[in-house]
Design an enzyme around this catalytic site. Sequence first.
Site, PDB file in Angstrom:
ATOM      1  CG  HIS A   1      27.964 -13.054  14.206  1.00  0.00           C
ATOM      2  ND1 HIS A   1      27.569 -11.809  14.642  1.00  0.00           N
ATOM      3  CD2 HIS A   1      29.154 -13.310  14.827  1.00  0.00           C
ATOM      4  CE1 HIS A   1      28.465 -11.342  15.499  1.00  0.00           C
ATOM      5  NE2 HIS A   1      29.445 -12.231  15.617  1.00  0.00           N
TER       6      HIS A   1
ATOM      7  CG  ASP B   1      32.273 -12.811  17.854  1.00  0.00           C
ATOM      8  OD1 ASP B   1      31.403 -12.059  17.366  1.00  0.00           O
ATOM      9  OD2 ASP B   1      32.092 -14.017  18.062  1.00  0.00           O
TER      10      ASP B   1
ATOM     11  CB  CYS C   1      27.715  -8.446  13.552  1.00  0.00           C
ATOM     12  SG  CYS C   1      26.736  -9.163  12.224  1.00  0.00           S
TER      13      CYS C   1
END
Length: 415
Positions: free
Chosen positions: A171, A188, A229
């Site tokens: 991530h 995030d 991401c």
Amino acid sequence: MRSNSIFTKEIDSEAVKKSSNLRPPSTGSSNSNGSDTASPKKKKKGFFRSLFGSSSSGSKSCGSPFTRIWLEYFEVSLRKNDVDHFRPGYWILDTNIDFFYEIMLRQVLLKRPKEESQQIYLLRPAMVFFLAQAPNPLEIESALPPAMFDASFIFLPINDTNECGIESGSHWSLLVVSVEKGLGWYYDSMSNGNTNDCNLAIKNLGILLKKEFRVRHMKTPQQINDCDCGLHVCENTRILMYRLLQKPYVPKVDMNLDHSVVDSVRLRKALMEVITSLLAAYGSKVPKPSETHTDPEKDKKIFSKICKTEELLELPTLSAVTSDSAQPHSLPASMPSSQPQSRSESLPLTHPNSEPNPKLDSQPNSSPVRRPSLIKVKTASTSVLPTSILQRPPSIVPRPETAAIQHTQQSIEIH
């Protein structure tokens, strides 16, 4: 998502060499230790496939197209495997973020006045990893770029890997640090992501800068899959960097991204088009060995879909501040967007124009103090985006379970 190629970089520092093992070129496979499974290697017919060859399968010998360099863009080298990871369904590698950051540096920051460009530093993923994982950050101080220590704002792409020499990490997230305020904004795209790695990075950064930092978790558009991401990090970096470049000319910079839109499909396509355009215009090495810089006119056309070079050239500089009788104007908080054919093809832009500061606007024009916010700016007619574009489409609305644990954060005012 993955950080597969961090350790292929050569860093001339004894401190760095002692703290990690150099890693062989990535094979393109993804083997997470977490819950994520490898994204499928999708084959897509068309121009890009004919340009870059077949899909990444089979033997990958030392002389194969998968390991040789396809494109050198200043300080970043892209191999076939790196280029593949810009395609839909692939995780974004640290090399992909390096490439995007190099574009932002060359096409945005370095085209601004030096006193402005030095205020923002884009720290590369490999350096962020070494910073976060260093037992004693003072030992790697000499390996970190000196320009970072002079910047007011530092962008740090955070990866959740803590292992060296193997494929790891699942991530990406973004940490933006204001050195002056002692404050970090954490973005995030998966609200239950790598908070620990963010804390490690900012703790060690504080030791190096001899300053205590606090972190604020910001509302951020949530990804709807397991592979975008890294693109969120790239797009959020671009949006926030553009806003911070306006800091000398607007009374307030909004660091919230809750109304932003990240169109990962369009961003992937735009980056692939940039690569093909660079190859067509310059060849495999940019700039060419006989040159020290690139052609501004070519670059303006090549990078227009990513960084809107023509919009940047219209932004005022510190020397463009006119007399006190000039009328105040608010600069757009994000780049204007051309009229999209469809929402899926629209460049992800955010945020309406900043509101003028009534306290500054109400002061008499005869004041002997020059205020950077009082300037005459020619703004583009498309600077205000349609309401339909500013609104978040249903496709990126967070799921109830992720939305419930998001932290509500008010706008941050920076002077």
